[in-house]
Design a protein around this motif. Structure first.
Motif, mmCIF file in Angstrom:
data_model
loop_
_atom_site.group_PDB
_atom_site.id
_atom_site.type_symbol
_atom_site.label_atom_id
_atom_site.label_comp_id
_atom_site.label_asym_id
_atom_site.label_seq_id
_atom_site.Cartn_x
_atom_site.Cartn_y
_atom_site.Cartn_z
ATOM 1 N N HIS A 24 53.198 52.213 20.726
ATOM 2 C CA HIS A 24 52.353 52.401 19.555
ATOM 3 C C HIS A 24 51.305 51.298 19.475
ATOM 4 O O HIS A 24 51.540 50.166 19.908
ATOM 5 N N GLU A 54 56.957 63.013 12.480
ATOM 6 C CA GLU A 54 55.652 62.678 13.033
ATOM 7 C C GLU A 54 54.876 63.963 13.290
ATOM 8 O O GLU A 54 55.462 65.003 13.601
ATOM 9 N N ARG A 58 52.001 65.450 15.717
ATOM 10 C CA ARG A 58 51.278 65.177 16.956
ATOM 11 C C ARG A 58 50.123 66.161 17.098
ATOM 12 O O ARG A 58 50.327 67.376 17.121
ATOM 13 N N LYS A 111 45.817 62.201 18.221
ATOM 14 C CA LYS A 111 46.622 61.085 17.743
ATOM 15 C C LYS A 111 47.983 61.562 17.259
ATOM 16 O O LYS A 111 48.196 62.762 17.050
ATOM 17 N N VAL A 112 48.873 60.586 17.078
ATOM 18 C CA VAL A 112 50.167 60.831 16.448
ATOM 19 C C VAL A 112 50.103 60.257 15.044
ATOM 20 O O VAL A 112 49.729 59.096 14.852
ATOM 21 N N ARG A 122 51.938 59.247 11.546
ATOM 22 C CA ARG A 122 53.234 58.862 10.994
ATOM 23 C C ARG A 122 53.059 58.471 9.536
ATOM 24 O O ARG A 122 51.986 58.008 9.138
ATOM 25 N N GLY A 170 48.997 70.625 13.039
ATOM 26 C CA GLY A 170 50.241 70.631 13.798
ATOM 27 C C GLY A 170 50.856 72.015 13.871
ATOM 28 O O GLY A 170 51.314 72.451 14.940
#
Length: 409
Positions: free
Chosen positions: A156, A184, A186, A190-191, A193, A232
């Protein structure tokens, strides 16, 4: 428990329990082969307590007031040294490169944590000493640094936003909850959180409910996370399209007085939705999906008469809907659809005397099965820290004005 004790002043403050080894003076006990070992040094004969993960729970029960001596997770080691009742904590990180990522360029991450928590962090190589503040503050800082190190191990980015987010979580939640796996999202770019306790609840609600209301002040990520959730779902094939909508309150119903075609007339009011979308998809891909109809952005007035099936439908700035508009929008929900409604009840732009449809809907629907209401507050604000203080100051001012009005003249 086995231990090496020298001198007259023995371990008065420690309890004999499984999994705990200690040494006094110049001798140091060898913990079991577990990198998550913790040591605590006290005044007097400077005993050192070494604890394995197996003995953590037992130690925690007996030493509730000594939380600073429990071990954080991650490939690093925590030690505690005391003078009187103040316990300093020393952290040693195994990987120098990862430690540098946690510390930040010119130790800027450490400086940020110091400023937020009121704890002095003294750096020497890959070792940190935590000093000052309360025992709870030092324990939180220890846990925050441990969490950042674990995230660095996973690849990260440990930037300012990441540090701020971890600080919010660990100051708002017990360490066990803050460290628990969170959902999360994805996307191609980007991811995403959760960066606050409210965001964690929000993402859980979005995953489990067909209709979610996100209510709270500006800067808490209500719209951003809703759009991320929709992207997502679309990329995973769980919905066929995303529909993003906002009431164009500032223009009233007189959009014809603005220059340009219909898209150019309403785009200024929908720009925040575009911004969130482009943060998760490349502009080219987002444009192609809009051209194909997989992503639709339209003002609220265009929703009347439609059935929105197999879609993730997001209504932003919902505090500026009337009760009639809100009912119209809610009844568009079709088969296989998910709906997210966001708004800030402190920023209603409706004409005087017109009730907000968002407040009206929440009052009616909060206890309905399949509906979840998530409320954010100033502690969930993820923009500039000053935004949180601004919101707090305005709330205090409005509360004082309300008290003045309530006083008998």
């Amino acid at each position: 428990m086995k231990g090496l004790v020298h001198g007259e002043n023995t371990l008065r403050h420690f309890y004999a329990m499984p999994g705990l080894e200690y040494a006094v003076g110049s001798q140091t006990a060898r913990p079991e082969r577990d990198h998550r070992a913790v040591s605590g040094v006290r005044s007097g004969q400077y005993p050192t307590a070494m604890m394995t993960t197996k003995g953590m729970n037992s130690l925690h029960k007996h030493l509730q007031t000594r939380r600073a001596e429990t071990a954080p997770a991650g490939r690093h080691r925590a030690e505690g040294a005391a003078t009187g009742s103040d316990i300093d904590i020393t952290l040693s990180f195994e990987d120098n490169h990862l430690a540098g990522l946690v510390f930040g360029e010119h130790d800027r991450n450490l400086t940020l944590i110091e400023h937020r928590m009121g704890v002095d962090i003294l750096a020497r190589g890959n070792h940190l000493t935590l000093r000052g503040g309360t025992a709870r503050d030092r324990a939180i800082v220890r846990d925050v640094l441990g969490e950042l190190y674990e995230r660095a191990e996973k690849g990260h980015d440990i930037d300012t936003a990441e540090v701020e987010g971890v600080l919010r979580l660990f100051t708002a939640l017990p360490a066990e909850q803050a460290k628990a796996p969170a959902r999360e999202i994805r996307t191609r770019r980007k991811v995403i959180r959760p960066r606050s306790a409210g965001q964690r609840r929000y993402l859980e609600a979005l995953e489990k409910n067909e209709l979610v209301f996100g209510i709270g002040p500006a800067g808490t990520g209500k719209t951003y996370l809703a759009v991320a959730h929709g992207v997502g779902l679309l990329l995973a094939g769980e919905v066929e399209r995303i529909i993003l909508s906002r009431p164009a309150v500032e223009a009233g119903e007189q959009l014809g007085f603005l220059p340009g075609d219909m898209k150019e007339k309403v785009d200024p009011y929908l720009r925040p939705l575009y911004d969130a979308l482009h943060d998760m998809l490349t502009p080219q891909r987002a444009s192609r999906m809009m051209a194909e109809g997989a992503i639709e952005i339209a003002p609220l007035a265009f929703m009347r008469g439609r059935t929105l099936s197999h879609a993730c439908v997001i209504l932003d700035e919902a505090q500026n809907t009337t009760a009639m508009q809100m009912k119209m929008f809610l009844t568009r929900l079709g088969e296989g659809a998910r709906m997210v409604i966001t708004g800030d009840l402190s920023q209603i732009d409706l004409p005087a005397g017109v009730a907000s449809g968002l407040k009206h809907a929440v009052d009616i629907l909060e206890d309905v099965e399949g509906v979840r209401v998530v409320r954010f507050d100033e502690t969930d604000i993820v923009r500039h820290p000053l935004v949180g203080r601004i919101v707090e100051a305005y709330d205090a001012h409005e509360a004082e004005e309300a008290r003045k009005e309530a006083r008998p003249s």
